[in-house]
Write a protein that holds these residues in place. Structure first.
Motif, PDB file in Angstrom:
ATOM      1  N   ASN A 171       0.821  -1.221   0.000  1.00  0.00           N
ATOM      2  CA  ASN A 171       0.000   0.000   0.000  1.00  0.00           C
ATOM      3  C   ASN A 171       0.856   1.274   0.000  1.00  0.00           C
ATOM      4  O   ASN A 171       0.332   2.382   0.028  1.00  0.00           O
ATOM      5  CB  ASN A 171      -1.003  -0.010   1.163  1.00  0.00           C
ATOM      6  CG  ASN A 171      -0.333  -0.099   2.529  1.00  0.00           C
ATOM      7  OD1 ASN A 171       0.797   0.362   2.726  1.00  0.00           O
ATOM      8  ND2 ASN A 171      -1.050  -0.685   3.495  1.00  0.00           N
TER       9      ASN A 171
ATOM     10  N   GLY B 126     -13.557  -4.024  -7.383  1.00  0.00           N
ATOM     11  CA  GLY B 126     -14.541  -5.102  -7.464  1.00  0.00           C
ATOM     12  C   GLY B 126     -13.949  -6.408  -7.009  1.00  0.00           C
ATOM     13  O   GLY B 126     -12.892  -6.810  -7.484  1.00  0.00           O
ATOM     14  N   GLN B 127     -14.640  -7.037  -6.077  1.00  0.00           N
ATOM     15  CA  GLN B 127     -14.161  -8.324  -5.553  1.00  0.00           C
ATOM     16  C   GLN B 127     -14.778  -9.493  -6.300  1.00  0.00           C
ATOM     17  O   GLN B 127     -14.323 -10.619  -6.162  1.00  0.00           O
ATOM     18  CB  GLN B 127     -14.540  -8.459  -4.079  1.00  0.00           C
ATOM     19  CG  GLN B 127     -13.944  -7.397  -3.197  1.00  0.00           C
ATOM     20  CD  GLN B 127     -14.286  -7.648  -1.732  1.00  0.00           C
ATOM     21  OE1 GLN B 127     -14.190  -8.750  -1.234  1.00  0.00           O
ATOM     22  NE2 GLN B 127     -14.700  -6.606  -1.044  1.00  0.00           N
TER      23      GLN B 127
HETATM   24  C1  LIG Z   1      -5.180  -7.118  -0.795  1.00  0.00           C
HETATM   25  S1  LIG Z   1      -3.993  -5.934  -1.367  1.00  0.00           S
HETATM   26  C2  LIG Z   1      -2.509  -6.457  -0.500  1.00  0.00           C
HETATM   27  C3  LIG Z   1      -1.344  -5.548  -0.730  1.00  0.00           C
HETATM   28  C4  LIG Z   1      -1.389  -4.170  -0.075  1.00  0.00           C
HETATM   29  N1  LIG Z   1      -1.971  -4.189   1.214  1.00  0.00           N
HETATM   30  C5  LIG Z   1      -2.107  -3.196  -0.976  1.00  0.00           C
HETATM   31  O1  LIG Z   1      -3.237  -2.801  -0.669  1.00  0.00           O
HETATM   32  O2  LIG Z   1      -1.528  -2.860  -2.018  1.00  0.00           O
HETATM   33  C6  LIG Z   1      -3.610  -6.466  -3.043  1.00  0.00           C
HETATM   34  C7  LIG Z   1      -4.137  -5.599  -4.156  1.00  0.00           C
HETATM   35  O3  LIG Z   1      -5.550  -5.718  -4.216  1.00  0.00           O
HETATM   36  C8  LIG Z   1      -6.106  -4.440  -4.389  1.00  0.00           C
HETATM   37  N2  LIG Z   1      -7.488  -4.501  -3.953  1.00  0.00           N
HETATM   38  C9  LIG Z   1      -7.933  -4.819  -2.727  1.00  0.00           C
HETATM   39  N3  LIG Z   1      -9.283  -4.835  -2.696  1.00  0.00           N
HETATM   40  C10 LIG Z   1      -9.696  -4.523  -3.939  1.00  0.00           C
HETATM   41  C11 LIG Z   1     -10.977  -4.383  -4.548  1.00  0.00           C
HETATM   42  N4  LIG Z   1     -12.114  -4.538  -3.866  1.00  0.00           N
HETATM   43  N5  LIG Z   1     -11.016  -4.067  -5.859  1.00  0.00           N
HETATM   44  C12 LIG Z   1      -9.879  -3.871  -6.567  1.00  0.00           C
HETATM   45  N6  LIG Z   1      -8.644  -4.001  -6.047  1.00  0.00           N
HETATM   46  C13 LIG Z   1      -8.562  -4.324  -4.750  1.00  0.00           C
HETATM   47  C14 LIG Z   1      -5.175  -3.559  -3.609  1.00  0.00           C
HETATM   48  O4  LIG Z   1      -5.294  -2.189  -3.944  1.00  0.00           O
HETATM   49  C15 LIG Z   1      -3.825  -4.118  -4.002  1.00  0.00           C
HETATM   50  O5  LIG Z   1      -3.405  -3.588  -5.244  1.00  0.00           O
END
Ligand SMILES: C[S@@+](CC[C@H](N)C(=O)[O-])C[C@H]1O[C@@H](n2cnc3c(N)ncnc32)[C@H](O)[C@@H]1O
Ligand SMILES: Nc1nc2[nH]cc(C(=O)O)c2c(=O)[nH]1
Ligand code: SF4
Ligand SMILES: [Mg+2]
Length: 260
Positions: free
Chosen positions: A122, A221-222
């Motif tokens: 992040n 989107g999940q």
């Molecule tokens: C779960 S995060 C883990 C890494 C780190 N915490 C981060 O947020 O970059 C992995 C990736 O999934 C993206 N992400 C998480 N939830 C999302 C969602 N609902 N829709 C699109 N991308 C999502 C995050 O922005 C990141 O690029």
């Protein structure tokens, strides 16, 4: 290898619960296709640590942030599990993998073994470790878990999330240190003004160039149905602003099931 468990949760504040043991809280470890970013489609082993210093309301890895679950692995165990697969690419993700000191050790040892490493982060922590691709996803105001969007309560994480989510000097150090892609989760057109403001601040602060080609817009989107609602808007915004679009292949292919 999904890791379910009854181990105690990592420190939800994201401090180094593992600092003394040197172990890593692992939520899951599996092979899939990289679904996002400039390496989309590349077979990769994913190592997902548990615990996060933020709480995006839309987090697609709920069991590493809002309700962290994991087993503790030594770095040797993680390396052995990775070596079970026939892959050259390793993606370290979470949760926020860089809140764990032992992620640095893992990354150094993966580099020694010749793996290409991507870190999904992040953008709030700069590690002291080799990384081939820093996949940095700075969090916009639209990610904040306000009371009406908190999946787990009444907005108690909103203030902490808001204070921590953007740190321009840290982002500048990341882009100066690593080959970096900036991957913004876009919920709608309203996000663009903040992206533009942030890029301006980052370009002013960083001594290296941040190219439009390294700015990726990713639809929020999940699930397939949720992506269906956002992706066309995001594609239009990419054409309008001159950045890049990244799909979410694992959602298209497998609806983001665990282990994909
Ligand atoms: C779960 S995060 C883990 C890494 C780190 N915490 C981060 O947020 O970059 C992995 C990736 O999934 C993206 N992400 C998480 N939830 C999302 C969602 N609902 N829709 C699109 N991308 C999502 C995050 O922005 C990141 O690029
Ligand atoms: N296939 C697949 N690609 C991904 N790229 C980044 C992911 C992540 O959760 O960090 C991810 C993921 O969870 N699955
Ligand atoms: S920073 Fe990443 S892991 Fe943490 S809550 Fe947001 S999307 Fe989930
Ligand atoms: Mg994911």
């Amino acid at each position: 290898m999904p890791v379910a468990n009854d181990a105690p949760g990592v420190d939800i504040e994201g401090t180094d619960a593992d600092a003394e043991s040197g172990d890593l809280p692992i939520n899951e470890l599996f092979q899939s296709l990289q679904g996002e970013g400039r390496l989309a489609g590349v077979p990769s082993v994913f190592v997902r640590t548990s615990g996060c210093n933020l709480r995006c309301w839309f987090c697609d890895s709920y069991h590493t942030s809002w309700e962290p679950t994991h087993d503790w692995f030594t770095v040797d165990d993680v390396l052995a599990a990775i070596e079970e697969y026939d892959a050259n690419h390793v993606v370290l993700t979470g949760g926020e993998p860089l809140i764990h000191d032992s992620s640095e050790d893992l990354l150094a040892r993966l580099a020694d073994r010749g793996y290409h490493t991507t870190v999904e982060t992040n953008g709030t922590v700069v590690p002291d470790a080799p990384i081939d691709l820093a996949s940095v996803s700075p969090k916009l105001a639209s990610s904040t878990p306000t009371a009406d969007r908190d999946p787990d309560g009444d907005g108690e994480w909103a203030d902490r999330h808001e204070e921590r989510r953007l740190d321009v000097p840290t982002l500048a150090e990341l882009v100066e240190t690593y080959d970096t892609q900036l991957k913004f989760v876009v919920t709608g057109r309203e996000d663009m003004a903040e992206i533009e403001r942030l890029l301006k601040r980052l370009r002013d602060a960083a001594s290296t160039r941040v190219r439009d080609d390294d700015v990726l817009l990713m639809p929020e989107g999940q699930t397939r149905d949720q992506l269906e609602a956002t992706r066309e808007t995001v594609a239009d915004l990419v054409l309008e602003y001159g950045y890049r679009y990244t799909p979410r292949l694992h959602v298209d292919l497998w609806n983001d099931a665990p282990g994909t």
